[in-house]
Design a protein around this motif. Structure first.
Motif, PDB file in Angstrom:
ATOM      1  N   GLN A 188       0.881  -1.138   0.123  1.00 17.48           N
ATOM      2  CA  GLN A 188       0.046  -0.234  -0.085  1.00 17.48           C
ATOM      3  C   GLN A 188       0.885   1.316  -0.184  1.00 17.48           C
ATOM      4  O   GLN A 188       1.764   1.357   0.807  1.00 17.48           O
ATOM      5  N   VAL A 189       0.697   2.014  -1.007  1.00 18.83           N
ATOM      6  CA  VAL A 189       1.552   3.306  -0.952  1.00 18.83           C
ATOM      7  C   VAL A 189       0.623   4.453  -0.542  1.00 18.83           C
ATOM      8  O   VAL A 189      -0.518   4.832  -1.077  1.00 18.83           O
ATOM      9  N   LYS A 190       1.134   5.459   0.415  1.00 20.55           N
ATOM     10  CA  LYS A 190       0.450   6.459   0.859  1.00 20.55           C
ATOM     11  C   LYS A 190       1.379   7.812   0.353  1.00 20.55           C
ATOM     12  O   LYS A 190       2.678   7.714   0.668  1.00 20.55           O
ATOM     13  N   VAL A 191       0.953   8.820  -0.120  1.00 25.03           N
ATOM     14  CA  VAL A 191       1.734   9.712  -0.487  1.00 25.03           C
ATOM     15  C   VAL A 191       1.245  11.111   0.259  1.00 25.03           C
ATOM     16  O   VAL A 191       0.059  11.230   0.731  1.00 25.03           O
ATOM     17  N   ALA A 192       2.271  11.840   0.713  1.00 29.39           N
ATOM     18  CA  ALA A 192       1.693  13.425   1.243  1.00 29.39           C
ATOM     19  C   ALA A 192       2.704  14.482   0.822  1.00 29.39           C
ATOM     20  O   ALA A 192       3.776  14.213   0.514  1.00 29.39           O
ATOM     21  N   GLY A 193       2.140  15.440   0.810  1.00 28.54           N
ATOM     22  CA  GLY A 193       2.903  16.777   0.297  1.00 28.54           C
ATOM     23  C   GLY A 193       2.106  18.038   0.079  1.00 28.54           C
ATOM     24  O   GLY A 193       0.847  18.036   0.154  1.00 28.54           O
ATOM     25  N   PRO A 194       2.732  19.228  -0.128  1.00 29.12           N
ATOM     26  CA  PRO A 194       1.814  20.269  -0.537  1.00 29.12           C
ATOM     27  C   PRO A 194       0.863  19.926  -1.518  1.00 29.12           C
ATOM     28  O   PRO A 194       1.346  19.274  -2.629  1.00 29.12           O
ATOM     29  N   THR A 195      -0.319  20.686  -1.592  1.00 31.25           N
ATOM     30  CA  THR A 195      -1.197  20.450  -2.814  1.00 31.25           C
ATOM     31  C   THR A 195      -0.437  20.831  -4.171  1.00 31.25           C
ATOM     32  O   THR A 195      -0.736  20.352  -5.031  1.00 31.25           O
ATOM     33  N   THR A 196       0.367  21.615  -4.201  1.00 35.26           N
ATOM     34  CA  THR A 196       0.903  22.050  -5.164  1.00 35.26           C
ATOM     35  C   THR A 196       2.176  21.041  -5.874  1.00 35.26           C
ATOM     36  O   THR A 196       2.553  20.967  -7.047  1.00 35.26           O
ATOM     37  N   PHE A 197       2.174  20.060  -4.942  1.00 39.59           N
ATOM     38  CA  PHE A 197       3.355  19.088  -5.408  1.00 39.59           C
ATOM     39  C   PHE A 197       2.406  17.539  -5.447  1.00 39.59           C
ATOM     40  O   PHE A 197       3.092  16.715  -5.548  1.00 39.59           O
ATOM     41  N   MET A 198       1.112  17.810  -5.669  1.00 43.52           N
ATOM     42  CA  MET A 198       0.183  16.470  -5.631  1.00 43.52           C
ATOM     43  C   MET A 198      -0.326  16.436  -6.717  1.00 43.52           C
ATOM     44  O   MET A 198      -1.299  17.193  -7.355  1.00 43.52           O
ATOM     45  N   PRO A 199       0.158  15.585  -7.832  1.00 40.97           N
ATOM     46  CA  PRO A 199      -0.681  15.598  -9.147  1.00 40.97           C
ATOM     47  C   PRO A 199      -2.035  14.987  -9.175  1.00 40.97           C
ATOM     48  O   PRO A 199      -2.122  14.017  -8.235  1.00 40.97           O
TER      49      PRO A 199
END
Ligand code: CP
Length: 316
Positions: A188-199
């Motif tokens: 399972q891959v979870k991603v997090a980052g600023p919304t400007t870095f989230m495609p």
């Protein structure tokens, strides 16, 4: 592994082209090659007589050097050209340059290029096997494979693990290859980052988008931080590096939320104190230099396989 299995990829362009069986096959091949790097004489004749060109249009330490070391350990002849020392500086197009390289009969061209899709373009114009060493924001398949190898080595499996990837997902070709590879093998891959870095497309690759770094890291078996790819951003996408580090920097406090035996990963180069604190990069659980070591083994396997190698072949 199915006994009838055969690796059938002439070019290595993206993790997307690989089935789970392909990935496991490359990793088993890489494991068998890894031992060569521990020998007093680190050389086998496997690719003797083959010509390999490293063609890098962007800076690289790990990828370029490990492809070269991999090729040399297998006795291939290697040549390096970069954008700054090639006639690309005089306006020659990528296709013209590749056709001129082709006239010198290389067997493999390894390409790093700022434009997504440029390795695919080369496959349509040259006969050599093409290996993508990172194309724009698209993919970095050999990095994805070495990341999988590193986790497999330390955890013994990929299936059922939770992998947190924190940072500049939009511009990270590593994140794209990793998300595809890890999910294909059942993590399972979870991603997090600023919304400007989230495609917007990232969930379609199988990743779960988290609102905060803490949500992504909670219960994770692996935490990977990514470098902010400022060279791919035309306008500033975050207010400041200090704020970024505060909300998305991987530090000991954030890691208290992860599993106790969490692995810490980073594809490099690291901006210490921004996406990862130095004590985390150098501390318990960090496998960052194992990633680099496995890069040589994975690249030996890829060079061998695109030259038609089969398991049980001449790896001695
Ligand atoms: N991980 C990686 O691609 O590093 P380099 O840019 O140094 O090759």
């Amino acid at each position: 592994m199915n006994k009838e299995y055969r690796f059938q990829h002439k070019h290595i362009l993206e993790m997307e082209q690989f089935s789970a069986e392909d990935i496991l096959y490359v990793l088993s091949m890489a494991r068998s090659f890894k031992e060569i790097s521990a020998r007093p004489i680190k050389k086998v004749p496997t690719l003797r007589g083959k010509t390999i060109v490293n063609f890098f249009f962007e800076p690289s330490t790990r990828t370029r050097l490990s492809f070269e070391i991999a090729a040399k350990r297998m006795s291939a002849d290697t040549f390096n050209i970069s954008a700054s020392t090639s006639s690309a500086q005089k306006g020659e197009t990528l296709i013209d340059t590749a056709r001129n390289l082709e006239a010198m009969s290389p067997d493999i061209i390894i390409l790093r290029h700022p434009s997504s899709g440029s390795p695919l373009l080369l496959t349509q114009h040259v006969n050599a096997a093409i290996i993508n060493a990172g194309d724009g924001t698209h993919e970095h398949p050999s990095q994805g494979l070495l990341d999988l190898m590193t986790v497999m080595e330390h955890k013994g499996r990929i299936e059922g693990l939770t992998i947190a990837i924190i940072g500049d997902i939009t511009h990270s070709r590593v994140a794209h290859s990793d998300i595809i590879g890890f999910t294909r093998l059942g993590a399972q891959v979870k991603v997090a980052g600023p919304t400007t870095f989230m495609p917007p497309h990232i969930e379609s690759l199988g990743a779960q988008v988290c609102a905060t770094a803490a949500q992504a890291v909670e219960g994770a078996d692996v935490v990977m931080a990514l470098r902010i790819q400022q060279e791919r951003q035309h306008d500033p996408l975050i207010p400041s590096l200090r704020e970024y580090a505060r909300f998305y920097g991987v530090n000991r406090k954030l890691l208290e939320l992860a599993k106790k035996d969490v692995l810490i990963m980073h594809p490099g180069p690291i901006n210490r104190g921004v996406e990862m604190s130095p004590d985390v990069a150098d501390g318990t659980g960090s496998v960052i230099l194992d990633q680099v070591a496995n890069g040589v083994a994975v690249r030996m396997a890829l060079l061998y396989l695109v030259m038609g190698g089969e398991k049980g072949g001449d790896t001695q």
